[in-house]
Scaffold this motif. Structure first.
Motif, PDB file in Angstrom:
ATOM      1  N   GLN A  31     -28.665  -6.827 -29.870  1.00  0.00           N
ATOM      2  CA  GLN A  31     -28.945  -6.229 -28.817  1.00  0.00           C
ATOM      3  C   GLN A  31     -28.884  -7.401 -27.627  1.00  0.00           C
ATOM      4  O   GLN A  31     -29.370  -7.433 -26.488  1.00  0.00           O
ATOM      5  N   VAL A  32     -27.790  -8.608 -28.051  1.00  0.00           N
ATOM      6  CA  VAL A  32     -27.515  -9.347 -26.806  1.00  0.00           C
ATOM      7  C   VAL A  32     -26.550  -8.956 -26.064  1.00  0.00           C
ATOM      8  O   VAL A  32     -25.470  -8.170 -26.717  1.00  0.00           O
ATOM      9  N   THR A  33     -26.513  -8.799 -24.858  1.00  0.00           N
ATOM     10  CA  THR A  33     -25.605  -8.022 -23.806  1.00  0.00           C
ATOM     11  C   THR A  33     -24.443  -9.016 -23.583  1.00  0.00           C
ATOM     12  O   THR A  33     -24.654 -10.256 -23.355  1.00  0.00           O
ATOM     13  N   PRO A  34     -23.350  -8.503 -23.200  1.00  0.00           N
ATOM     14  CA  PRO A  34     -22.139  -9.356 -22.683  1.00  0.00           C
ATOM     15  C   PRO A  34     -22.426 -10.077 -21.579  1.00  0.00           C
ATOM     16  O   PRO A  34     -22.211 -11.264 -21.273  1.00  0.00           O
ATOM     17  N   ASN A  35     -23.329  -9.473 -20.691  1.00  0.00           N
ATOM     18  CA  ASN A  35     -24.024 -10.265 -19.432  1.00  0.00           C
ATOM     19  C   ASN A  35     -24.795 -11.449 -19.688  1.00  0.00           C
ATOM     20  O   ASN A  35     -24.795 -12.538 -19.259  1.00  0.00           O
ATOM     21  N   GLN A  36     -25.435 -11.606 -20.854  1.00  0.00           N
ATOM     22  CA  GLN A  36     -26.120 -12.822 -21.347  1.00  0.00           C
ATOM     23  C   GLN A  36     -25.346 -13.668 -21.906  1.00  0.00           C
ATOM     24  O   GLN A  36     -25.470 -14.901 -21.471  1.00  0.00           O
ATOM     25  N   ILE A  37     -24.145 -13.408 -22.610  1.00  0.00           N
ATOM     26  CA  ILE A  37     -23.243 -14.336 -23.117  1.00  0.00           C
ATOM     27  C   ILE A  37     -22.598 -14.911 -22.011  1.00  0.00           C
ATOM     28  O   ILE A  37     -22.049 -16.063 -21.950  1.00  0.00           O
ATOM     29  N   MET A  38     -22.258 -13.925 -20.733  1.00  0.00           N
ATOM     30  CA  MET A  38     -21.583 -14.542 -19.704  1.00  0.00           C
ATOM     31  C   MET A  38     -22.239 -15.561 -19.101  1.00  0.00           C
ATOM     32  O   MET A  38     -21.558 -16.618 -18.306  1.00  0.00           O
ATOM     33  N   ALA A  39     -23.629 -15.616 -19.185  1.00  0.00           N
ATOM     34  CA  ALA A  39     -24.252 -16.534 -18.448  1.00  0.00           C
ATOM     35  C   ALA A  39     -24.089 -17.888 -19.182  1.00  0.00           C
ATOM     36  O   ALA A  39     -23.790 -18.947 -18.272  1.00  0.00           O
ATOM     37  N   GLY A  40     -24.177 -18.008 -20.069  1.00  0.00           N
ATOM     38  CA  GLY A  40     -23.630 -19.297 -20.767  1.00  0.00           C
ATOM     39  C   GLY A  40     -22.296 -19.586 -20.551  1.00  0.00           C
ATOM     40  O   GLY A  40     -22.052 -21.003 -20.480  1.00  0.00           O
ATOM     41  N   ILE A  41     -21.212 -18.699 -20.564  1.00  0.00           N
ATOM     42  CA  ILE A  41     -19.989 -19.162 -20.212  1.00  0.00           C
ATOM     43  C   ILE A  41     -19.795 -19.769 -18.851  1.00  0.00           C
ATOM     44  O   ILE A  41     -18.979 -20.728 -18.563  1.00  0.00           O
ATOM     45  N   VAL A  42     -20.383 -19.225 -17.722  1.00  0.00           N
ATOM     46  CA  VAL A  42     -20.326 -19.565 -16.499  1.00  0.00           C
ATOM     47  C   VAL A  42     -20.863 -20.999 -16.189  1.00  0.00           C
ATOM     48  O   VAL A  42     -20.395 -21.804 -15.626  1.00  0.00           O
ATOM     49  N   HIS A  43     -22.012 -21.175 -17.044  1.00  0.00           N
ATOM     50  CA  HIS A  43     -22.837 -22.507 -16.966  1.00  0.00           C
ATOM     51  C   HIS A  43     -21.853 -23.594 -17.625  1.00  0.00           C
ATOM     52  O   HIS A  43     -21.778 -24.617 -17.134  1.00  0.00           O
ATOM     53  N   ALA A  55     -31.599 -14.499 -21.663  1.00  0.00           N
ATOM     54  CA  ALA A  55     -31.598 -14.857 -23.144  1.00  0.00           C
ATOM     55  C   ALA A  55     -31.141 -16.456 -23.184  1.00  0.00           C
ATOM     56  O   ALA A  55     -29.900 -17.017 -23.175  1.00  0.00           O
ATOM     57  N   SER A  56     -32.188 -17.482 -22.610  1.00  0.00           N
ATOM     58  CA  SER A  56     -31.867 -18.742 -22.422  1.00  0.00           C
ATOM     59  C   SER A  56     -31.168 -19.443 -23.803  1.00  0.00           C
ATOM     60  O   SER A  56     -30.460 -20.414 -23.605  1.00  0.00           O
ATOM     61  N   GLY A  57     -31.699 -18.954 -25.002  1.00  0.00           N
ATOM     62  CA  GLY A  57     -31.346 -19.702 -26.102  1.00  0.00           C
ATOM     63  C   GLY A  57     -29.769 -19.166 -26.304  1.00  0.00           C
ATOM     64  O   GLY A  57     -29.012 -19.988 -26.873  1.00  0.00           O
ATOM     65  N   VAL A  58     -29.280 -18.259 -26.015  1.00  0.00           N
ATOM     66  CA  VAL A  58     -27.992 -17.715 -26.177  1.00  0.00           C
ATOM     67  C   VAL A  58     -27.153 -18.637 -24.974  1.00  0.00           C
ATOM     68  O   VAL A  58     -26.111 -19.186 -25.435  1.00  0.00           O
ATOM     69  N   THR A  59     -27.458 -18.787 -23.863  1.00  0.00           N
ATOM     70  CA  THR A  59     -26.827 -19.589 -22.702  1.00  0.00           C
ATOM     71  C   THR A  59     -26.610 -21.047 -23.496  1.00  0.00           C
ATOM     72  O   THR A  59     -25.697 -21.750 -23.440  1.00  0.00           O
ATOM     73  N   SER A  60     -27.882 -21.610 -24.101  1.00  0.00           N
ATOM     74  CA  SER A  60     -27.926 -23.168 -24.531  1.00  0.00           C
ATOM     75  C   SER A  60     -26.762 -23.003 -25.739  1.00  0.00           C
ATOM     76  O   SER A  60     -26.140 -24.119 -25.755  1.00  0.00           O
TER      77      SER A  60
END
Length: 124
Positions: A22-34, A65-70
């Motif tokens: 249930q992690v969305t591509p948008n949540q993964i994208m947050a990490g990539i952009v950061h 999903a801050s853990g995913v971003t980190s």
């Protein structure tokens, strides 16, 4: 992590697993952009900012999903690049049926890849 020609496939498998949980591509994208902004990897490229603006206009970041971003940001310590992550995320989106997101991410990946080559040629 050993970086080789299989790295995008390994990352895609990781992203597919996350998306099945249930992690969305948008949540993964947050990490990539950061990651892209924190490591200045795309500095000096002609259209990198425009590419991300276009992508974020069509696929807004979800920072819930801050853990995913980190985790995504931490991959840079292993030598993983923004382009590798975008490539892997587009594959994962395609496999998981997020076709619109896959197409938007793939387009951004291709534009950034071309921009890297052009910027390098202009810099030489």
């Amino acid at each position: 992590m050993k970086l080789d020609n299989q790295t995008p496939a390994y990352l895609a498998s990781l992203f597919i697993s996350l998306m099945k949980e249930q992690v969305t591509p948008n949540q993964i994208m947050a990490g990539i952009v950061h990651l892209a902004t924190a490591n200045h990897e795309l500095d000096g490229m002609i259209v990198s900012v425009d590419c991300f603006r276009f992508l974020l206009a069509t696929m807004p970041m979800d920072t819930s999903a801050s853990g995913v971003t980190s985790f995504v940001i931490s991959l840079s310590k292993e030598g993983v690049t923004t382009l590798m992550l975008l490539d892997a995320l587009s594959i994962a989106c395609y496999v998981c049926g997020w076709l619109d997101a896959a197409n938007q991410i793939r387009l951004t990946y291709k534009r950034l890849q071309a921009d890297a080559v052009i910027s390098q040629m202009l810099g030489n």
